[in-house]
Scaffold this motif. Sequence first.
Motif, mmCIF file in Angstrom:
data_model
loop_
_atom_site.group_PDB
_atom_site.id
_atom_site.type_symbol
_atom_site.label_atom_id
_atom_site.label_comp_id
_atom_site.label_asym_id
_atom_site.label_seq_id
_atom_site.Cartn_x
_atom_site.Cartn_y
_atom_site.Cartn_z
ATOM 1 N N SER A 157 0.829 -1.209 0.000
ATOM 2 C CA SER A 157 0.000 0.000 0.000
ATOM 3 C C SER A 157 0.859 1.254 0.000
ATOM 4 N N SER A 158 1.903 1.265 0.841
ATOM 5 C CA SER A 158 2.763 2.452 0.891
ATOM 6 C C SER A 158 3.564 2.610 -0.399
ATOM 7 N N THR A 159 3.956 1.493 -1.022
ATOM 8 C CA THR A 159 4.680 1.573 -2.294
ATOM 9 C C THR A 159 3.779 2.096 -3.402
ATOM 10 N N ARG A 160 2.544 1.617 -3.420
ATOM 11 C CA ARG A 160 1.602 2.130 -4.427
ATOM 12 C C ARG A 160 1.367 3.628 -4.231
ATOM 13 N N ALA A 161 1.219 4.053 -2.973
ATOM 14 C CA ALA A 161 1.015 5.479 -2.713
ATOM 15 C C ALA A 161 2.225 6.289 -3.159
ATOM 16 N N TRP A 163 4.325 5.458 -5.512
ATOM 17 C CA TRP A 163 4.334 5.448 -6.981
ATOM 18 C C TRP A 163 3.356 6.476 -7.537
ATOM 19 N N ARG A 164 2.168 6.561 -6.919
ATOM 20 C CA ARG A 164 1.201 7.577 -7.372
ATOM 21 C C ARG A 164 1.757 8.981 -7.160
ATOM 22 N N ALA A 165 2.459 9.192 -6.040
ATOM 23 C CA ALA A 165 3.057 10.504 -5.776
ATOM 24 C C ALA A 165 4.112 10.840 -6.828
ATOM 25 N N VAL A 166 4.914 9.848 -7.224
ATOM 26 C CA VAL A 166 5.899 10.071 -8.285
ATOM 27 C C VAL A 166 5.193 10.449 -9.579
ATOM 28 N N GLY A 167 4.124 9.731 -9.901
ATOM 29 C CA GLY A 167 3.383 10.028 -11.122
ATOM 30 C C GLY A 167 2.801 11.431 -11.111
ATOM 31 N N ALA A 168 2.242 11.835 -9.959
ATOM 32 C CA ALA A 168 1.665 13.177 -9.859
ATOM 33 C C ALA A 168 2.737 14.248 -9.989
ATOM 34 N N ALA A 169 3.902 14.025 -9.323
ATOM 35 C CA ALA A 169 4.988 15.007 -9.397
ATOM 36 C C ALA A 169 5.556 15.091 -10.806
ATOM 37 N N ARG A 170 5.692 13.944 -11.466
ATOM 38 C CA ARG A 170 6.215 13.952 -12.841
ATOM 39 C C ARG A 170 5.230 14.635 -13.796
ATOM 40 N N ALA A 351 9.858 12.720 -4.308
ATOM 41 C CA ALA A 351 8.900 11.626 -4.486
ATOM 42 C C ALA A 351 9.594 10.357 -4.963
ATOM 43 N N GLU A 352 10.561 10.495 -5.874
ATOM 44 C CA GLU A 352 11.289 9.318 -6.371
ATOM 45 C C GLU A 352 12.127 8.686 -5.268
ATOM 46 N N ALA A 353 12.697 9.519 -4.417
ATOM 47 C CA ALA A 353 13.486 8.980 -3.310
ATOM 48 C C ALA A 353 12.588 8.203 -2.347
ATOM 49 N N ALA A 354 11.391 8.748 -2.082
ATOM 50 C CA ALA A 354 10.454 8.052 -1.199
ATOM 51 C C ALA A 354 10.019 6.723 -1.821
ATOM 52 N N TYR A 355 9.762 6.730 -3.138
ATOM 53 C CA TYR A 355 9.392 5.480 -3.809
ATOM 54 C C TYR A 355 10.539 4.479 -3.766
ATOM 55 N N ASP A 356 11.760 4.950 -4.032
ATOM 56 C CA ASP A 356 12.917 4.055 -4.004
ATOM 57 C C ASP A 356 13.056 3.398 -2.637
ATOM 58 N N SER A 357 12.801 4.177 -1.590
ATOM 59 C CA SER A 357 12.912 3.640 -0.234
ATOM 60 C C SER A 357 11.874 2.541 0.005
ATOM 61 N N GLU A 358 10.603 2.824 -0.388
ATOM 62 C CA GLU A 358 9.553 1.829 -0.182
ATOM 63 C C GLU A 358 9.779 0.596 -1.060
ATOM 64 N N PRO A 402 3.807 0.264 -9.625
ATOM 65 C CA PRO A 402 3.117 0.455 -8.343
ATOM 66 C C PRO A 402 3.383 -0.658 -7.333
ATOM 67 N N GLU A 403 3.790 -1.853 -7.798
ATOM 68 C CA GLU A 403 4.100 -2.955 -6.883
ATOM 69 C C GLU A 403 5.597 -3.154 -6.737
ATOM 70 N N GLY A 404 6.365 -2.104 -6.964
ATOM 71 C CA GLY A 404 7.809 -2.206 -6.798
ATOM 72 C C GLY A 404 8.517 -2.471 -8.109
ATOM 73 N N ARG A 405 9.723 -3.023 -8.009
ATOM 74 C CA ARG A 405 10.531 -3.218 -9.215
ATOM 75 C C ARG A 405 11.159 -4.602 -9.238
ATOM 76 N N ASP A 406 10.345 -5.612 -8.881
ATOM 77 C CA ASP A 406 10.830 -6.988 -8.846
ATOM 78 C C ASP A 406 9.983 -7.864 -9.758
ATOM 79 N N ALA A 407 10.635 -8.753 -10.481
ATOM 80 C CA ALA A 407 9.963 -9.824 -11.208
ATOM 81 C C ALA A 407 10.184 -11.106 -10.421
ATOM 82 N N VAL A 408 9.116 -11.854 -10.190
ATOM 83 C CA VAL A 408 9.183 -13.058 -9.361
ATOM 84 C C VAL A 408 8.782 -14.262 -10.204
ATOM 85 N N ALA A 409 9.550 -15.333 -10.092
ATOM 86 C CA ALA A 409 9.229 -16.564 -10.821
ATOM 87 C C ALA A 409 9.611 -17.757 -9.960
#
Length: 549
Positions: A157-161, A163-170, A351-358, A402-409
């Motif tokens: 939830s915090s990562t999605r939020a 990501w939305r903040a990054v999108g709004a700022a961009r 905003a990008e720094a906050a997203y990177d942290s989450e 919005p769900e981070g930057r990982d691919a899972v398999a």
Amino acid sequence: MLRSLDIRDILIIDRLELDFQPGLNVLTGETGAGKSILLDSLGFVLGWRGRAELVRTGAEQGEVTAVFDLREGHPAHAVLAEAGFPETEELILRRVNTADGRKTAFVNDRRTSGDILRRLSDTLVELHGQQDDRGLLNTRGHRLLLDDYAGAGALLSSTRAAWRAVGAARKALEQAEAGLAAIREEEDFLRHATTELDALDPQPGEEAQLDDRRRLMQAAGRIREDVSRAHAALGYDGAEGMISDAIRWLDGAADQAEGRLDAPLTALARALTELGEAEQAVADALESMEVDPGELERVEERLFAIRGLARKHGVAPDELGDFAERLRTQLAALDSGAADLKSLQAALATAEAAYDSEAAKLSDLRRKAAGKLDRAMAKELAPLKMERAVFATELDDADPGPEGRDAVAFTVATNPGAPSGPLNKIASGGELSRFLLALKVCLTGTDSGITLIFDEIDRGVGGATADAVGRRLESLAHKGQVLVVTHSPQVAARGAHHWQVAKRVSKGATLSQVTPLEGTGRVDEIARMLAGDTITEEARGAARALLEG
């Protein structure tokens, strides 16, 4: 939980009513008896894509009704609410298929679409088999499964939020850059236009006033001669002189007229007074009509300048002031644009720094959960006679989202040193079934309210391995409801509830029937599964041993 399934005139089923229970429900029977038809029927009422022709030969329509119990907080409630259905503890799904292929669906006796059925089915039933493309073999869902296993809800939830903040700022920065670029393209025009407008400084209502003044000055030039003549005719050399002469003459004769001239004299005195007022008014008008040619030229020049600018900029003359203010605002934005861009760029960086942290926290949580899942899978695979297989949850970098930057398999190597790969590419049919079962055991925590269905997931295994499969299915069933279609006596013996599917011939038609089994009937069915068509006492003894074990 699936409480009941009512099937009418579907394939080789004329009428069938099944009441399911919590725990492990097993369905057994010979190949071709109709077990798959039960799953086809359930899939039909849930909106899944399946066989095109379902209606029993000779019937006008086929119908399937499924009843589910929904506990409080079940995810189906959200789907129902979004679709406009009232909240209920009992969910009745009904779907009708006519002989000509038309399908109609109902939710709690209200007509609905197949899409709503499918969305509900995602919250109600999970089907697993050797062709498990709806479930664990779908790599697109592996990240979601790992997140559920990791308990990553809050962090997601915090990562999605973030990501939305990054999108709004961009978006804000891009809009500001685009707006500034558009203004820069018109900078020369803006500066020239504002200079021109500021120099003229048109006022609201001025154009109408100038037009009235111009018209009056033009009219004065045309009528002044007539007004001047009228003024002369009213003056002493005209009407005023003549009336004055008449009064003087009459006044001299009045003494001898014995009062007959008094009234005319009074009237002429009044007329002379009115005439004087008229003459003065005409004189004032004549004075106001004195036109300075230079003033008329100045009035016309300013009037034409205002109208020319209005036409040039496509606005009404009275709107020139507001138009000039808008241009000044654009110039101010241009002049302050660099500072505004720096502020927006800083906001985007924050905003990008906050997203990177989450996202980093989420990646770390996933890596830890992946290790935990791999260890749990190793423990589960050993009893399933796959102790040499290596299950691994692989995390790779993916595009940020919005769900981070990982691919899972989920990958597997069936033997040490062998290359790993996707489950459905590396494992054989029997191995795949056991992998899926072990994975489901590891991933299933508490009761999710979803009915788990396993379609011959024990195919190709027997003996101790089949017993291990059965025990794991039984373990899963302790957390909710599990339905298993099986040919394995070891799995069937672990069921809390047992149904036998068989064919019968009635009036020349082959029909499928389902019979609940208990006691000796269940012993005989498991003995048949052990020994074949001829059931011996030894087979019955072995069946009893399985049931008691």
